[in-house]
Design a protein around this motif. Sequence first.
Motif, PDB file in Angstrom:
ATOM      1  N   TRP A 111      43.897   7.958  59.313  1.00 47.83           N
ATOM      2  CA  TRP A 111      45.063   8.493  58.451  1.00 47.83           C
ATOM      3  C   TRP A 111      45.120   9.976  58.827  1.00 47.83           C
ATOM      4  CZ3 TRP A 111      49.137   6.347  56.992  1.00 47.83           C
ATOM      5  CH2 TRP A 111      49.171   4.847  56.560  1.00 47.83           C
ATOM      6  N   ILE A 112      43.998  10.818  59.051  1.00 52.77           N
ATOM      7  CA  ILE A 112      44.280  12.295  59.357  1.00 52.77           C
ATOM      8  C   ILE A 112      44.436  12.191  60.521  1.00 52.77           C
ATOM      9  CG2 ILE A 112      42.923  14.183  59.613  1.00 52.77           C
ATOM     10  CD1 ILE A 112      40.752  13.370  57.388  1.00 52.77           C
ATOM     11  N   ALA A 113      44.389  11.344  61.624  1.00 51.88           N
ATOM     12  CA  ALA A 113      44.763  11.564  62.947  1.00 51.88           C
ATOM     13  C   ALA A 113      46.324  11.201  62.944  1.00 51.88           C
ATOM     14  CB  ALA A 113      44.032  10.777  63.886  1.00 51.88           C
ATOM     15  N   TYR A 114      46.963   9.971  62.226  1.00 48.76           N
ATOM     16  CA  TYR A 114      48.016   9.785  62.161  1.00 48.76           C
ATOM     17  C   TYR A 114      49.123  10.959  61.356  1.00 48.76           C
ATOM     18  CZ  TYR A 114      52.440   8.170  59.610  1.00 48.76           C
ATOM     19  OH  TYR A 114      53.756   7.889  59.417  1.00 48.76           O
ATOM     20  N   HIS A 115      48.512  11.746  60.378  1.00 50.78           N
ATOM     21  CA  HIS A 115      49.275  12.775  59.914  1.00 50.78           C
ATOM     22  C   HIS A 115      49.488  13.999  60.942  1.00 50.78           C
ATOM     23  CE1 HIS A 115      50.238  11.362  56.010  1.00 50.78           C
ATOM     24  NE2 HIS A 115      48.866  10.750  55.824  1.00 50.78           N
ATOM     25  N   LEU A 116      48.095  14.176  61.526  1.00 50.40           N
ATOM     26  CA  LEU A 116      48.336  15.417  62.628  1.00 50.40           C
ATOM     27  C   LEU A 116      49.506  15.088  63.636  1.00 50.40           C
ATOM     28  CD1 LEU A 116      44.514  16.298  62.656  1.00 50.40           C
ATOM     29  CD2 LEU A 116      46.374  17.639  61.879  1.00 50.40           C
ATOM     30  N   GLU A 117      49.449  13.849  64.025  1.00 51.46           N
ATOM     31  CA  GLU A 117      50.346  13.470  65.362  1.00 51.46           C
ATOM     32  C   GLU A 117      51.803  13.500  64.856  1.00 51.46           C
ATOM     33  OE1 GLU A 117      52.684  11.238  67.784  1.00 51.46           O
ATOM     34  OE2 GLU A 117      52.462  10.585  65.606  1.00 51.46           O
ATOM     35  N   ARG A 118      51.863  13.220  63.531  1.00 46.17           N
ATOM     36  CA  ARG A 118      53.281  13.365  62.962  1.00 46.17           C
ATOM     37  C   ARG A 118      53.566  14.765  62.772  1.00 46.17           C
ATOM     38  NH1 ARG A 118      56.761  11.443  64.005  1.00 46.17           N
ATOM     39  NH2 ARG A 118      57.881  11.903  61.946  1.00 46.17           N
ATOM     40  N   ILE A 119      52.702  15.595  62.306  1.00 43.78           N
ATOM     41  CA  ILE A 119      52.958  17.011  62.516  1.00 43.78           C
ATOM     42  C   ILE A 119      53.300  17.546  63.668  1.00 43.78           C
ATOM     43  CG2 ILE A 119      51.983  19.314  61.860  1.00 43.78           C
ATOM     44  CD1 ILE A 119      50.440  18.327  59.740  1.00 43.78           C
ATOM     45  N   GLY A 120      52.769  17.128  64.536  1.00 47.47           N
ATOM     46  CA  GLY A 120      52.904  17.436  66.067  1.00 47.47           C
ATOM     47  C   GLY A 120      54.140  16.961  66.417  1.00 47.47           C
ATOM     48  N   ASP A 121      54.728  15.843  66.189  1.00 44.48           N
ATOM     49  CA  ASP A 121      56.188  15.274  66.308  1.00 44.48           C
ATOM     50  C   ASP A 121      57.155  16.342  65.626  1.00 44.48           C
ATOM     51  OD1 ASP A 121      55.145  13.315  68.185  1.00 44.48           O
ATOM     52  OD2 ASP A 121      55.439  11.759  66.401  1.00 44.48           O
ATOM     53  N   LEU A 122      56.885  16.768  64.523  1.00 45.47           N
ATOM     54  CA  LEU A 122      57.906  17.360  63.630  1.00 45.47           C
ATOM     55  C   LEU A 122      57.886  18.981  64.484  1.00 45.47           C
ATOM     56  CD1 LEU A 122      56.816  16.057  60.054  1.00 45.47           C
ATOM     57  CD2 LEU A 122      59.086  15.930  61.195  1.00 45.47           C
ATOM     58  N   ILE A 123      56.962  19.498  64.771  1.00 47.36           N
ATOM     59  CA  ILE A 123      56.974  20.654  65.327  1.00 47.36           C
ATOM     60  C   ILE A 123      57.913  20.663  66.850  1.00 47.36           C
ATOM     61  CG2 ILE A 123      55.645  22.426  66.846  1.00 47.36           C
ATOM     62  CD1 ILE A 123      53.295  21.865  64.979  1.00 47.36           C
ATOM     63  N   LYS A 124      57.748  19.429  67.589  1.00 40.74           N
ATOM     64  CA  LYS A 124      58.668  19.257  68.642  1.00 40.74           C
ATOM     65  C   LYS A 124      60.079  19.041  68.276  1.00 40.74           C
ATOM     66  CE  LYS A 124      59.590  15.793  72.409  1.00 40.74           C
ATOM     67  NZ  LYS A 124      59.249  14.770  72.740  1.00 40.74           N
ATOM     68  N   ASN A 125      60.376  18.633  67.018  1.00 41.14           N
ATOM     69  CA  ASN A 125      61.734  18.511  66.564  1.00 41.14           C
ATOM     70  C   ASN A 125      62.464  19.892  66.212  1.00 41.14           C
ATOM     71  OD1 ASN A 125      61.344  15.761  66.820  1.00 41.14           O
ATOM     72  ND2 ASN A 125      61.290  15.243  64.462  1.00 41.14           N
ATOM     73  N   ILE A 126      61.509  20.412  65.736  1.00 39.48           N
ATOM     74  CA  ILE A 126      61.844  22.003  65.248  1.00 39.48           C
ATOM     75  C   ILE A 126      62.198  22.952  66.688  1.00 39.48           C
ATOM     76  CG2 ILE A 126      61.113  24.394  64.416  1.00 39.48           C
ATOM     77  CD1 ILE A 126      59.442  22.864  62.259  1.00 39.48           C
ATOM     78  N   ALA A 127      61.313  22.672  67.608  1.00 37.61           N
ATOM     79  CA  ALA A 127      61.775  23.127  69.144  1.00 37.61           C
ATOM     80  C   ALA A 127      62.911  22.493  69.647  1.00 37.61           C
ATOM     81  CB  ALA A 127      60.281  22.835  69.904  1.00 37.61           C
TER      82      ALA A 127
END
Length: 142
Positions: A111-127
């Motif tokens: 679950w921690i890995a999942y949440h970190l991966e989603r954070i990475g995706d959201l950072i990409k969305n911000i970019a």
Amino acid sequence: RDVLEIIASLHISNHLERIGDHAKDIANIVKGMDPSDFSGLMNQLSEMSSVCNDRFIKVMEAYNQRDVEKAKACANEDHDVDDLNHLASSSLLMQLVTQPDIHMHATHLLWIAYHLERIGDLIKNIAERVVFMVTAKTPDLD
């Protein structure tokens, strides 16, 4: 230009709130874990967290500086988080199969890995929103 900044900033604020939600979920998972057992793939998760943190700083700098190239570079680094997530998830799933007695610990880490991966995706969305704000074009930064 002002309208583009307003639209992009509204999207970015939504992404920032979602990042905060994922960070809160990670904190709640960690609070529920056995403090004597932070073993396993914690190094990989720590590396994922560091990559996300570095990218977050970079994307916010890109936003503040209106720097398209920095935003694109940040988006391109999303593969690093995806690769680390794939490695961690594969290893944890293998542990679940071979060591069923650690199922709760491995599930927490998944679950921690999942949440970190989603954070990475959201950072990409911000970019992507930063690029839109500056160029008025919706990029596909995959």
